[in-house]
Design a protein around this motif. Structure first.
Motif, PDB file in Angstrom:
ATOM      1  N   GLY A 176      31.500  34.930  27.328  1.00  0.00           N
ATOM      2  CA  GLY A 176      32.259  33.807  27.862  1.00  0.00           C
ATOM      3  C   GLY A 176      32.341  33.818  29.373  1.00  0.00           C
ATOM      4  N   ALA A 177      32.668  34.988  29.941  1.00  0.00           N
ATOM      5  CA  ALA A 177      32.820  35.075  31.395  1.00  0.00           C
ATOM      6  C   ALA A 177      31.501  34.808  32.109  1.00  0.00           C
ATOM      7  N   MET A 231      31.238  42.973  38.803  1.00  0.00           N
ATOM      8  CA  MET A 231      32.349  43.206  39.730  1.00  0.00           C
ATOM      9  C   MET A 231      33.683  42.810  39.105  1.00  0.00           C
ATOM     10  N   VAL A 232      33.739  41.616  38.532  1.00  0.00           N
ATOM     11  CA  VAL A 232      35.012  41.175  37.955  1.00  0.00           C
ATOM     12  C   VAL A 232      35.322  41.947  36.681  1.00  0.00           C
ATOM     13  N   PHE A 266      38.613  44.134  35.888  1.00  0.00           N
ATOM     14  CA  PHE A 266      39.364  43.892  34.653  1.00  0.00           C
ATOM     15  C   PHE A 266      39.687  45.205  33.947  1.00  0.00           C
ATOM     16  N   LEU A 267      38.685  46.058  33.767  1.00  0.00           N
ATOM     17  CA  LEU A 267      38.904  47.319  33.060  1.00  0.00           C
ATOM     18  C   LEU A 267      39.892  48.209  33.806  1.00  0.00           C
ATOM     19  N   GLY A 268      39.768  48.263  35.132  1.00  0.00           N
ATOM     20  CA  GLY A 268      40.692  49.079  35.913  1.00  0.00           C
ATOM     21  C   GLY A 268      42.123  48.583  35.807  1.00  0.00           C
ATOM     22  N   THR A 269      42.306  47.270  35.861  1.00  0.00           N
ATOM     23  CA  THR A 269      43.651  46.704  35.772  1.00  0.00           C
ATOM     24  C   THR A 269      44.214  46.853  34.363  1.00  0.00           C
TER      25      THR A 269
END
Length: 206
Positions: free
Chosen positions: A126-127, A150-151, A155-158
């Motif tokens: 989707g992204a 990058m995004v 996402f995984l870090g957050t």
């Protein structure tokens, strides 16, 4: 009638095995034995091979089933949206909010690690479609594949941070990250703030 009852039983057994595998993966226990998996699923050991050729096949199915949930949640979050930046940011924020309401899914995704960003299902599918459309329409700047990694890393870090720090508010954290990501993708500040403030639907509970 007997055939449909048997089909329902098979579907129930398969779903129970996948759920059990998801739980073990979310716990970081990929070494769980088939016996442990079937015991937790409350199905007979012999039933396992009616559905999967190996434990690895089951774990792959468990990961794909988890990723497919993102498609369902994305559809809920983006009803009425068509513009790629709005589609991307809204589904991105919603997926982060789900870290709190769907901790099993979040922990499984984090246990799989960066490899989950290379599987062309769910979140990536989707992204990447939104990023590709955004670049084509001049909304985003860069190579869609590079932008996604990058995004996706952010996402995984957050998501990890949200799981570890219960004092963080999931929605405000997701909104702030989405705004910063949109700026990185090439939107101006006013547009990034507008899009990252689009109202989200209630998060489904586990």
């Amino acid at each position: 009638m007997e055939s449909s009852r048997l089909d329902r039983r098979k579907a129930h057994t398969r779903a129970a095995l996948i759920r059990s595998a998801q739980e073990f993966l979310a716990e970081g226990n990929s070494a769980a034995t088939i016996r442990e998996i079937t015991d937790r699923a409350d199905v007979g050991f012999g039933s396992f091979y009616n559905h999967f050729a190996s434990k690895e096949d089951l774990f792959d199915a468990a990961v794909l089933a988890t990723l497919d949930m993102f498609d369902e949640w994305r559809a809920v979050a983006t009803v009425g949206l068509t513009e790629p930046a709005e589609l991307f940011a809204t589904s991105y924020r919603f997926a982060l909010v789900l870290v709190r309401s769907q901790p099993l899914v979040a922990r499984l995704a984090l246990a799989v690690g960066p490899r989950i960003l290379t599987i062309d299902r769910g979140f990536r599918q989707g992204a990447l479609a939104d990023l590709t459309a955004g670049v084509a329409q001049g909304r985003f700047v860069g190579d869609p594949q590079h932008l996604f990694m990058m995004v996706g890393g952010a996402f995984l870090g957050t998501a990890q941070l949200l799981l570890e720090d219960e004092d963080l508010d999931a929605e405000s954290t997701a909104t702030d990250l989405a705004r910063r990501v949109l700026l990185m993708l090439g939107l101006d500040r006013r547009e990034a703030e507008r899009i990252s403030a689009i109202e989200l639907p209630p998060a489904p509970q586990a």
